[in-house]
Design an enzyme around this catalytic site. Structure first.
Site, PDB file in Angstrom:
ATOM      1  N   ASN A  69     -26.138  24.529  23.946  1.00 10.85           N
ATOM      2  CA  ASN A  69     -25.393  23.261  24.029  1.00 10.85           C
ATOM      3  C   ASN A  69     -26.042  22.384  25.088  1.00 10.85           C
ATOM      4  OD1 ASN A  69     -23.176  21.447  23.561  1.00 10.85           O
ATOM      5  ND2 ASN A  69     -22.313  22.117  25.505  1.00 10.85           N
ATOM      6  N   SER A  75     -27.609  19.312  31.436  1.00  8.98           N
ATOM      7  CA  SER A  75     -27.825  20.764  31.417  1.00  8.98           C
ATOM      8  C   SER A  75     -27.902  21.247  29.982  1.00  8.98           C
ATOM      9  CB  SER A  75     -26.644  21.498  32.082  1.00  8.98           C
ATOM     10  OG  SER A  75     -26.356  20.985  33.364  1.00  8.98           O
ATOM     11  N   ASP A 135     -18.429  24.634  28.359  1.00 11.36           N
ATOM     12  CA  ASP A 135     -19.499  24.241  29.296  1.00 11.36           C
ATOM     13  C   ASP A 135     -19.701  25.259  30.428  1.00 11.36           C
ATOM     14  OD1 ASP A 135     -19.841  21.907  27.798  1.00 11.36           O
ATOM     15  OD2 ASP A 135     -18.323  20.845  28.946  1.00 11.36           O
ATOM     16  N   HIS A 175     -25.125  19.208  27.806  1.00  8.09           N
ATOM     17  CA  HIS A 175     -23.976  18.570  28.448  1.00  8.09           C
ATOM     18  C   HIS A 175     -24.484  17.560  29.478  1.00  8.09           C
ATOM     19  CE1 HIS A 175     -19.840  18.196  29.727  1.00  8.09           C
ATOM     20  NE2 HIS A 175     -20.252  18.278  30.975  1.00  8.09           N
TER      21      HIS A 175
HETATM   22  C1  GAR Z   1     -25.109  13.677  24.764  1.00 11.28           C
HETATM   23  O1  GAR Z   1     -25.253  12.881  25.906  1.00 11.28           O
HETATM   24  C2  GAR Z   1     -24.564  15.035  25.123  1.00 11.28           C
HETATM   25  O2  GAR Z   1     -24.928  15.448  26.394  1.00 11.28           O
HETATM   26  C3  GAR Z   1     -23.090  14.800  25.029  1.00 11.28           C
HETATM   27  O3  GAR Z   1     -22.916  13.958  23.935  1.00 11.28           O
HETATM   28  C4  GAR Z   1     -24.049  13.112  23.822  1.00 11.28           C
HETATM   29  C5  GAR Z   1     -24.493  13.113  22.382  1.00 11.28           C
HETATM   30  O4  GAR Z   1     -25.496  12.182  22.195  1.00 11.28           O
HETATM   31  N1  GAR Z   1     -22.404  16.038  24.842  1.00 11.28           N
HETATM   32  C6  GAR Z   1     -21.238  16.328  25.402  1.00 11.28           C
HETATM   33  O5  GAR Z   1     -20.632  15.548  26.109  1.00 11.28           O
HETATM   34  C7  GAR Z   1     -20.711  17.713  25.091  1.00 11.28           C
HETATM   35  N2  GAR Z   1     -19.718  18.099  26.016  1.00 11.28           N
HETATM   36  P1  GAR Z   1     -26.365  12.136  20.872  1.00 11.28           P
HETATM   37  O6  GAR Z   1     -25.395  12.187  19.704  1.00 11.28           O
HETATM   38  O7  GAR Z   1     -27.056  10.809  20.935  1.00 11.28           O
HETATM   39  O8  GAR Z   1     -27.305  13.295  20.886  1.00 11.28           O
END
Ligand code: GAR
Length: 214
Positions: A131, A160, A169, A133
């Protein structure tokens, strides 16, 4: 001392894709809920032959997810598994597990997957679910991690890549990048700089995890 640009990221461990070449194409199943920029970075690393992998299927849970457009650009097969069609998280995860297995997926990549994973998926792909985060875990777990960092007044945050676990997480961390918070940052400006680093570390973290834990 020379000037160090404030927004240059410190990546730990300092590993690049070239440091961890994969000997055969690893089969990645991507789970994505949103815009899919992280999926795009992984697909680009594969297309440019920096990451020896294939994505036999990308599963999305939101029929309007923008990731679909990106998947079309890279020619990745997509499968909608809408959690609203299931009566429990476990039943939804079972459908995801069945889909991943039927496509020969070896590692599961949660690239902006906004769902809590259950034991069904975690057991099906034990220690093979990654994952990303947008914080330096263990700080700022859960939703609105970028806003949490701004509200806390910290001067450095980041992103991370970690193993998924039952507790949100909280699995073992594989790679992180630090991103300074600048005066005047908004959630949007800060998240944009964090995402630049996410796109750098996610393909490298996948290669590192596959070589170290396969
Ligand atoms: C990313 O920034 C990721 O870190 C976050 O969602 C975004 C997705 O962006 N994830 C979380 O917050 C999970 N807890 P993307 O769809 O452009 O890859």
């Amino acid at each position: 001392m020379g000037n160090v640009p404030l927004d240059s990221a410190l990546i730990s461990p300092p590993v690049t894709l070239a440091d961890v070449p994969l000997s055969r194409p690893v089969q990645l199943g991507v789970l994505a809920s949103g815009s899919g920029s992280n999926y795009g970075a992984i697909a680009q690393a594969i297309a440019s032959q920096q990451l020896n992998a294939e994505i036999p299927v990308l599963i999305y849970n939101n029929p309007k997810a923008k990731v679909l457009e990106r998947a079309a650009q890279f020619g990745t097969k997509t499968q909608l598994i809408n959690h609203r069609d299931f009566t429990s998280r476990e039943a939804c995860d079972q459908a995801i597990l069945d889909c991943l297995r039927s496509h020969g997926v070896e590692w599961v990549i949660m690239a902006g997957w906004m769902r809590i994973v259950t034991e069904v998926l975690l057991r099906g792909y034990e220690s093979r679910i990654l994952n990303i985060h947008p914080s330096l875990l263990p700080s700022f777990k859960g939703i609105r991690a970028v806003e949490q960092a701004l509200d806390a007044g910290v001067k450095v945050t980041g992103c991370s890549v970690h193993f998924a676990s039952l507790e949100v997480d909280s699995g073992d961390i594989i790679m992180q990048a630090a991103v300074p918070i600048l005066p005047g940052d908004t959630p949007e400006t800060l998240h944009a700089r964090i995402q630049v680093q996410e796109h750098r570390i996610f393909p490298a973290a996948i290669a590192l995890a596959v070589t170290q834990y396969s």
